[in-house]
Design a protein around this motif. Sequence first.
Motif, PDB file in Angstrom:
ATOM      1  N   ALA A  98       0.802  -1.137   0.032  1.00 55.87           N
ATOM      2  CA  ALA A  98       0.005   0.185  -0.008  1.00 55.87           C
ATOM      3  C   ALA A  98       0.781   1.174  -0.141  1.00 55.87           C
ATOM      4  CB  ALA A  98      -1.022   0.002   1.257  1.00 55.87           C
ATOM      5  N   GLY A  99       2.208   1.151  -0.067  1.00 58.43           N
ATOM      6  CA  GLY A  99       3.132   2.372   0.047  1.00 58.43           C
ATOM      7  C   GLY A  99       3.689   2.611   1.397  1.00 58.43           C
ATOM      8  N   GLY A 100       3.314   1.813   2.225  1.00 52.54           N
ATOM      9  CA  GLY A 100       3.962   2.156   3.512  1.00 52.54           C
ATOM     10  C   GLY A 100       5.246   1.514   3.871  1.00 52.54           C
ATOM     11  N   ARG A 101       5.805   1.840   4.977  1.00 54.40           N
ATOM     12  CA  ARG A 101       7.199   1.087   5.357  1.00 54.40           C
ATOM     13  C   ARG A 101       6.935   0.233   6.699  1.00 54.40           C
ATOM     14  NH1 ARG A 101      12.896   4.111   6.969  1.00 54.40           N
ATOM     15  NH2 ARG A 101      14.123   2.150   7.180  1.00 54.40           N
ATOM     16  N   TYR A 102       6.976  -0.702   6.682  1.00 49.89           N
ATOM     17  CA  TYR A 102       6.435  -1.587   7.738  1.00 49.89           C
ATOM     18  C   TYR A 102       7.564  -1.617   9.030  1.00 49.89           C
ATOM     19  CZ  TYR A 102       3.902  -5.037  10.697  1.00 49.89           C
ATOM     20  OH  TYR A 102       3.098  -5.603  11.476  1.00 49.89           O
ATOM     21  N   TYR A 103       8.985  -1.698   8.568  1.00 53.24           N
ATOM     22  CA  TYR A 103      10.123  -1.662   9.509  1.00 53.24           C
ATOM     23  C   TYR A 103      10.982  -0.510   9.657  1.00 53.24           C
ATOM     24  CZ  TYR A 103       9.013  -6.634   8.952  1.00 53.24           C
ATOM     25  OH  TYR A 103       8.194  -7.967   8.829  1.00 53.24           O
ATOM     26  N   PRO A 104      11.387  -0.070  10.552  1.00 52.32           N
ATOM     27  CA  PRO A 104      11.358  -0.426  11.972  1.00 52.32           C
ATOM     28  C   PRO A 104       9.831  -0.319  12.387  1.00 52.32           C
ATOM     29  CG  PRO A 104      12.386   1.663  12.268  1.00 52.32           C
ATOM     30  CD  PRO A 104      12.124   1.153  10.711  1.00 52.32           C
ATOM     31  N   LYS A 105       9.591  -1.427  13.364  1.00 54.87           N
ATOM     32  CA  LYS A 105       8.453  -1.372  14.152  1.00 54.87           C
ATOM     33  C   LYS A 105       8.898  -1.603  15.707  1.00 54.87           C
ATOM     34  CE  LYS A 105       7.780  -6.374  14.032  1.00 54.87           C
ATOM     35  NZ  LYS A 105       6.784  -7.604  13.701  1.00 54.87           N
ATOM     36  N   LEU A 106       7.910  -1.367  16.600  1.00 53.32           N
ATOM     37  CA  LEU A 106       8.264  -1.249  17.872  1.00 53.32           C
ATOM     38  C   LEU A 106       7.480  -2.490  18.591  1.00 53.32           C
ATOM     39  CD1 LEU A 106       9.548   0.097  20.433  1.00 53.32           C
ATOM     40  CD2 LEU A 106       7.202   1.355  20.984  1.00 53.32           C
ATOM     41  N   LEU A 107       8.336  -3.192  19.327  1.00 51.32           N
ATOM     42  CA  LEU A 107       7.840  -4.651  19.746  1.00 51.32           C
ATOM     43  C   LEU A 107       8.219  -4.884  21.423  1.00 51.32           C
ATOM     44  CD1 LEU A 107       6.750  -7.694  19.483  1.00 51.32           C
ATOM     45  CD2 LEU A 107       9.160  -8.073  19.034  1.00 51.32           C
ATOM     46  N   SER A 108       7.107  -4.943  22.271  1.00 51.00           N
ATOM     47  CA  SER A 108       7.209  -5.521  23.506  1.00 51.00           C
ATOM     48  C   SER A 108       7.092  -6.816  23.857  1.00 51.00           C
ATOM     49  CB  SER A 108       6.264  -4.809  24.320  1.00 51.00           C
ATOM     50  OG  SER A 108       6.747  -3.429  24.597  1.00 51.00           O
ATOM     51  N   ALA A 109       8.329  -7.757  23.914  1.00 51.77           N
ATOM     52  CA  ALA A 109       8.306  -9.054  24.024  1.00 51.77           C
ATOM     53  C   ALA A 109       9.499  -9.451  24.634  1.00 51.77           C
ATOM     54  CB  ALA A 109       8.173  -9.652  22.637  1.00 51.77           C
ATOM     55  N   ILE A 110       9.470 -10.610  24.915  1.00 50.04           N
ATOM     56  CA  ILE A 110      10.957 -11.519  25.149  1.00 50.04           C
ATOM     57  C   ILE A 110      11.467 -12.108  24.025  1.00 50.04           C
ATOM     58  CG2 ILE A 110      12.265 -13.082  26.652  1.00 50.04           C
ATOM     59  CD1 ILE A 110      10.583 -10.693  28.038  1.00 50.04           C
ATOM     60  N   PRO A 111      12.688 -11.511  23.560  1.00 42.54           N
ATOM     61  CA  PRO A 111      13.098 -12.304  21.926  1.00 42.54           C
ATOM     62  C   PRO A 111      13.359 -13.714  22.130  1.00 42.54           C
ATOM     63  CG  PRO A 111      14.536 -10.335  22.759  1.00 42.54           C
ATOM     64  CD  PRO A 111      13.713 -10.852  23.948  1.00 42.54           C
ATOM     65  N   PHE A 112      12.950 -14.500  21.209  1.00 40.24           N
ATOM     66  CA  PHE A 112      12.865 -16.032  20.816  1.00 40.24           C
ATOM     67  C   PHE A 112      12.060 -16.789  21.850  1.00 40.24           C
ATOM     68  CE2 PHE A 112      17.193 -13.721  20.231  1.00 40.24           C
ATOM     69  CZ  PHE A 112      17.057 -13.400  19.201  1.00 40.24           C
ATOM     70  N   THR A 113      11.076 -15.970  22.383  1.00 33.97           N
ATOM     71  CA  THR A 113      10.330 -16.736  23.641  1.00 33.97           C
ATOM     72  C   THR A 113       8.779 -16.702  23.615  1.00 33.97           C
ATOM     73  OG1 THR A 113      12.470 -16.296  24.794  1.00 33.97           O
ATOM     74  CG2 THR A 113      10.326 -16.927  26.106  1.00 33.97           C
ATOM     75  N   PRO A 114       8.013 -17.549  23.073  1.00 31.00           N
ATOM     76  CA  PRO A 114       6.683 -17.552  23.042  1.00 31.00           C
ATOM     77  C   PRO A 114       5.948 -17.776  24.358  1.00 31.00           C
ATOM     78  CG  PRO A 114       7.440 -19.491  22.291  1.00 31.00           C
ATOM     79  CD  PRO A 114       8.718 -18.974  22.508  1.00 31.00           C
ATOM     80  N   ALA A 115       6.588 -17.173  25.551  1.00 31.75           N
ATOM     81  CA  ALA A 115       6.004 -17.530  26.531  1.00 31.75           C
ATOM     82  C   ALA A 115       5.179 -16.401  27.387  1.00 31.75           C
ATOM     83  CB  ALA A 115       7.047 -17.852  27.900  1.00 31.75           C
ATOM     84  N   THR A 116       4.047 -16.613  27.803  1.00 29.97           N
ATOM     85  CA  THR A 116       3.163 -15.529  28.222  1.00 29.97           C
ATOM     86  C   THR A 116       3.496 -14.987  29.569  1.00 29.97           C
ATOM     87  OG1 THR A 116       0.992 -16.262  27.299  1.00 29.97           O
ATOM     88  CG2 THR A 116       0.947 -15.051  29.225  1.00 29.97           C
ATOM     89  N   GLY A 117       3.608 -13.746  29.840  1.00 29.13           N
ATOM     90  CA  GLY A 117       4.218 -13.084  30.970  1.00 29.13           C
ATOM     91  C   GLY A 117       3.816 -11.779  31.032  1.00 29.13           C
ATOM     92  N   ARG A 118       4.238 -10.967  32.151  1.00 33.24           N
ATOM     93  CA  ARG A 118       4.010  -9.639  32.377  1.00 33.24           C
ATOM     94  C   ARG A 118       5.050  -8.973  31.352  1.00 33.24           C
ATOM     95  NH1 ARG A 118       4.723 -12.167  37.113  1.00 33.24           N
ATOM     96  NH2 ARG A 118       7.109 -11.507  37.431  1.00 33.24           N
TER      97      ARG A 118
END
Length: 381
Positions: A98-118
Amino acid sequence: MTGITIRTVSSLSEVEKSAWDAIANPAGEAFDPFLSWDLLQALEESGCATTQTGWQNVHFLAETDDGGLAGALPAYAKAHSYGEYVFDHAWADAFERAGGRYYPKLLSAIPFTPATGRRLLARDPEVRTGLARAAMQITEQNGLPVWSINFPANADLETGRELGMLHRIDRQYIWENREYASYESFLGDLSSRKRKALKKERAAASEGIEIVGLTGDDLRPEHWDVFFKCYQETGSRKWGRPYLNRDFFDLIHQRMADRILLVMAREDGRYFAAALNFIGSEALFGRYWGSLYEKPFLHFELCYHRAIDFAIANGLDRVEAGAQGEHKLARGYRPRAVHSLHYFPDESFRNAVADYLDYERCAVLADIEAQQAELPFKKLD
């Protein structure tokens, strides 16, 4: 927020370990090894999660007037969507077409870790909301397409939804401890056919080999040498290039060996397979496994059955064995919804994603309900 200032830091080394841990794992809350300074800073120090690998650290700190830490939000400016386990590649493709630039984006997560948490790390709800608003503001001011929170705990999910973030649902397979006294008592909850199948599977996996669980002082460098070879072998087949390097494993061995369970298999006196787990106060988190050569059913034994053994022996509530894997259903792991939150400043794109998520949530929840019928238990609750 009166008396509170929010700023970002480009390195967790700028934050006192004791101050971070006091708000990341406060007294009275379940201990989450992935939120610890030891692990997050090890990802940075080892070079696994840095600007060079597409994970630019931009952690948010909420500080009092006297410099005390009142809250924090782990965050990264991401140059790609790898290592997240919440898949938005289709969104990126649509945004850029659509003409936008998706990266960089902002992410709050634990890198490489699909575990639910605070993720919004503060006891005060006002501080948590302030951290979320600050992340939304940073996203807008820097022209970023999205801020996401991956695998948030319930309190964060509620805060994000109140602020208008879009809610996405996926599923994981989690083993739940129903106050079992032993693995045999767990098997007693299964149908006769499934119980016999698992006994046969475990016997076949263990035939001719020795399996040990190592933690704390029992872990030695030679164990990590074998694990890393196994990790590289399996990781290169699954992802093309494993995310973590040897320095990272050295650092966590030095800092948090008592929070690690390494399950290893040995044949003819030599280790050839291993599964890495992290130990929380309520859960055992399975992360990586690898084997230097194939042995039938060994993956299930090391990653799932031995994890259940450990959880029962140590009174843990559950085993979270990572993302994906419908084969976990037959081994007593239940389908459970996991979540992510997404804030899109662009209204048109936000509306398009919201329509998609309405459909996706219904499909995922229906799939979870259908999978309940596949569980091996005699009675479902």
